[in-house]
Motif scaffolding. Sequence first.
Motif, PDB file in Angstrom:
ATOM      1  N   GLN A  18       0.823  -1.207   0.000  1.00 47.81           N
ATOM      2  CA  GLN A  18       0.000   0.000   0.000  1.00 47.81           C
ATOM      3  C   GLN A  18       0.861   1.262   0.000  1.00 47.81           C
ATOM      4  N   LYS A  19       2.104   1.134   0.454  1.00 51.69           N
ATOM      5  CA  LYS A  19       3.002   2.287   0.490  1.00 51.69           C
ATOM      6  C   LYS A  19       3.345   2.790  -0.910  1.00 51.69           C
ATOM      7  N   ALA A  20       3.142   1.943  -1.934  1.00 56.72           N
ATOM      8  CA  ALA A  20       3.436   2.355  -3.306  1.00 56.72           C
ATOM      9  C   ALA A  20       2.168   2.584  -4.127  1.00 56.72           C
ATOM     10  N   VAL A  21       1.017   2.474  -3.510  1.00 58.76           N
ATOM     11  CA  VAL A  21      -0.235   2.677  -4.240  1.00 58.76           C
ATOM     12  C   VAL A  21      -0.418   4.156  -4.530  1.00 58.76           C
ATOM     13  N   GLY A  22      -0.803   4.483  -5.752  1.00 52.14           N
ATOM     14  CA  GLY A  22      -1.007   5.878  -6.131  1.00 52.14           C
ATOM     15  C   GLY A  22      -2.168   6.494  -5.376  1.00 52.14           C
ATOM     16  N   THR A  23      -1.964   7.708  -4.848  1.00 46.49           N
ATOM     17  CA  THR A  23      -3.028   8.418  -4.136  1.00 46.49           C
ATOM     18  C   THR A  23      -3.459   9.678  -4.865  1.00 46.49           C
ATOM     19  N   HIS A  24      -2.547  10.302  -5.586  1.00 49.37           N
ATOM     20  CA  HIS A  24      -2.882  11.497  -6.362  1.00 49.37           C
ATOM     21  C   HIS A  24      -2.476  11.212  -7.813  1.00 49.37           C
ATOM     22  N   THR A  25      -3.237  10.350  -8.452  1.00 48.18           N
ATOM     23  CA  THR A  25      -2.892   9.917  -9.798  1.00 48.18           C
ATOM     24  C   THR A  25      -4.076  10.082 -10.732  1.00 48.18           C
ATOM     25  N   ILE A  27      -4.382   8.046 -13.195  1.00 48.27           N
ATOM     26  CA  ILE A  27      -4.643   6.669 -13.631  1.00 48.27           C
ATOM     27  C   ILE A  27      -5.346   5.957 -12.478  1.00 48.27           C
ATOM     28  N   SER A  28      -6.668   5.865 -12.549  1.00 45.29           N
ATOM     29  CA  SER A  28      -7.453   5.406 -11.406  1.00 45.29           C
ATOM     30  C   SER A  28      -7.124   3.981 -10.982  1.00 45.29           C
ATOM     31  N   ILE A  29      -6.708   3.129 -11.924  1.00 43.25           N
ATOM     32  CA  ILE A  29      -6.436   1.742 -11.564  1.00 43.25           C
ATOM     33  C   ILE A  29      -5.245   1.634 -10.611  1.00 43.25           C
ATOM     34  N   LEU A  30      -4.364   2.639 -10.603  1.00 47.92           N
ATOM     35  CA  LEU A  30      -3.210   2.622  -9.715  1.00 47.92           C
ATOM     36  C   LEU A  30      -3.599   2.908  -8.261  1.00 47.92           C
ATOM     37  N   GLU A  31      -4.861   3.249  -8.039  1.00 48.75           N
ATOM     38  CA  GLU A  31      -5.348   3.380  -6.669  1.00 48.75           C
ATOM     39  C   GLU A  31      -5.718   2.010  -6.086  1.00 48.75           C
ATOM     40  N   GLY A  32      -5.559   0.979  -6.892  1.00 43.46           N
ATOM     41  CA  GLY A  32      -5.858  -0.375  -6.453  1.00 43.46           C
ATOM     42  C   GLY A  32      -4.608  -1.205  -6.252  1.00 43.46           C
ATOM     43  N   ILE A  33      -4.802  -2.390  -5.686  1.00 44.75           N
ATOM     44  CA  ILE A  33      -3.742  -3.374  -5.482  1.00 44.75           C
ATOM     45  C   ILE A  33      -3.979  -4.528  -6.452  1.00 44.75           C
ATOM     46  N   THR A  44       0.657  -6.345  -5.504  1.00 40.55           N
ATOM     47  CA  THR A  44       1.488  -5.307  -6.111  1.00 40.55           C
ATOM     48  C   THR A  44       0.844  -3.944  -5.932  1.00 40.55           C
ATOM     49  N   GLY A  45       1.645  -2.972  -5.524  1.00 42.32           N
ATOM     50  CA  GLY A  45       1.257  -1.570  -5.521  1.00 42.32           C
ATOM     51  C   GLY A  45       2.214  -0.794  -6.398  1.00 42.32           C
ATOM     52  N   TYR A  46       1.705   0.184  -7.143  1.00 40.30           N
ATOM     53  CA  TYR A  46       2.551   0.899  -8.121  1.00 40.30           C
ATOM     54  C   TYR A  46       1.987   2.302  -8.311  1.00 40.30           C
ATOM     55  N   VAL A  67      -7.726  -6.607  -9.721  1.00 40.95           N
ATOM     56  CA  VAL A  67      -7.300  -5.386  -9.036  1.00 40.95           C
ATOM     57  C   VAL A  67      -8.408  -4.999  -8.061  1.00 40.95           C
ATOM     58  N   ILE A  68      -8.010  -4.708  -6.813  1.00 38.50           N
ATOM     59  CA  ILE A  68      -8.965  -4.378  -5.757  1.00 38.50           C
ATOM     60  C   ILE A  68      -8.610  -3.000  -5.197  1.00 38.50           C
ATOM     61  N   ALA A  69      -9.612  -2.154  -4.961  1.00 36.21           N
ATOM     62  CA  ALA A  69      -9.381  -0.824  -4.379  1.00 36.21           C
ATOM     63  C   ALA A  69      -8.578  -0.960  -3.088  1.00 36.21           C
ATOM     64  N   ALA A  70      -7.426  -0.295  -3.032  1.00 27.34           N
ATOM     65  CA  ALA A  70      -6.463  -0.532  -1.955  1.00 27.34           C
ATOM     66  C   ALA A  70      -7.011  -0.142  -0.591  1.00 27.34           C
TER      67      ALA A  70
END
Length: 366
Positions: A18-25, A27-33, A44-46, A67-70
Amino acid sequence: MKVICSRSLFIDAISTVQKAVGTHTTISILEGILFEATDAVKLTGYDSETGIEHTMPAEVLVPGQVVIAARLLGDVVRKLPDDTIKLEVDDNLMITIESGSSVFHLRGISALDYPKIPVVEDARLLKVPQGKLVEMIRQTAFAASTDDSRPILNGVNVILEQGRLSLVAVDGFRLAVRHEAVEGRDESVSFIVPAKAMYEVARVLPNVDGDISIYYSHNHILFDSDETRLVSRLIRGEFMNYKSLIPQTAESSLTVNRSHLLAACERASLIIESESKRFPVTFLSTSDTSLQVSARTDVGTTEESIDITLSGKRFDIDFNPRYFIDILKVVPDDQVKIDFSGSVGPCVIRPLEGDRYAYMILPLRR
């Protein structure tokens, strides 16, 4: 997909990636794991710059990926009542999570749209004791800049030279250097890792014995432990020549108890309500055996004396106390040496013996 796993291991895995999950992105899918089940389960978080993968043991009944909402996943798993979790995904990407008498149905996202974490191609390998690397990061990364106008200084310079690994961070007002011998490596290498990625390395890697494998190429770096992999882009450019910044001579040198000076700086900072340069902490050598630490602000004043051993000229210099506090919190020694270069020159904090670290701080002009 159908998986049965331990709730505690699942929580650890979520917390790690979760430390690598996008929060201000954008690309909405990057808010997921990204959740992938094969013979084990990999999360995976990216965030487009830093990616973290964590593998945990699980009973995989039916392989698959989703992919699941983180944030939602983390909140749900932490509140589940039982240590055994069954997670199942149907053909419509509806996720069912069961634990004890609790059942959640969450909407998943197709894993096909999740960006691939960069592969570190043509990489060279460096092995470093894992606990020692974590220690080195914690003792340097705090000094990296957060000013995006100078992106080079937003990173930590990793230098391998003559069998010694060095980490260097500079923000324009202070500098941190930490050295450690590395066996069997004679080549010279230098690259810049974003400080954010280095912080995450220190957070996700346990401070334990054993080596971590570091793979580095022209553009990316991979930190690989048994369970966790962190990939980050490198910062392109030329870092400062830190050796030329550190004074080699001093007008004054003192030896002081690290914890006593730290406590004095922390007490002085209590009446400094902002980072304003108008409110520094003052170091005044009242004698060869006493240092007065004081502060004067709109709130009030404070001063105290601590024991030192001083050689050279006496001094009266102002500093930002936060810089001293950050450094003195991570220095491992009970006693340190501080060299001063006059009222406008930098001071340097060093060990009494050896050169395994050096910290430089610029004074505030009056």
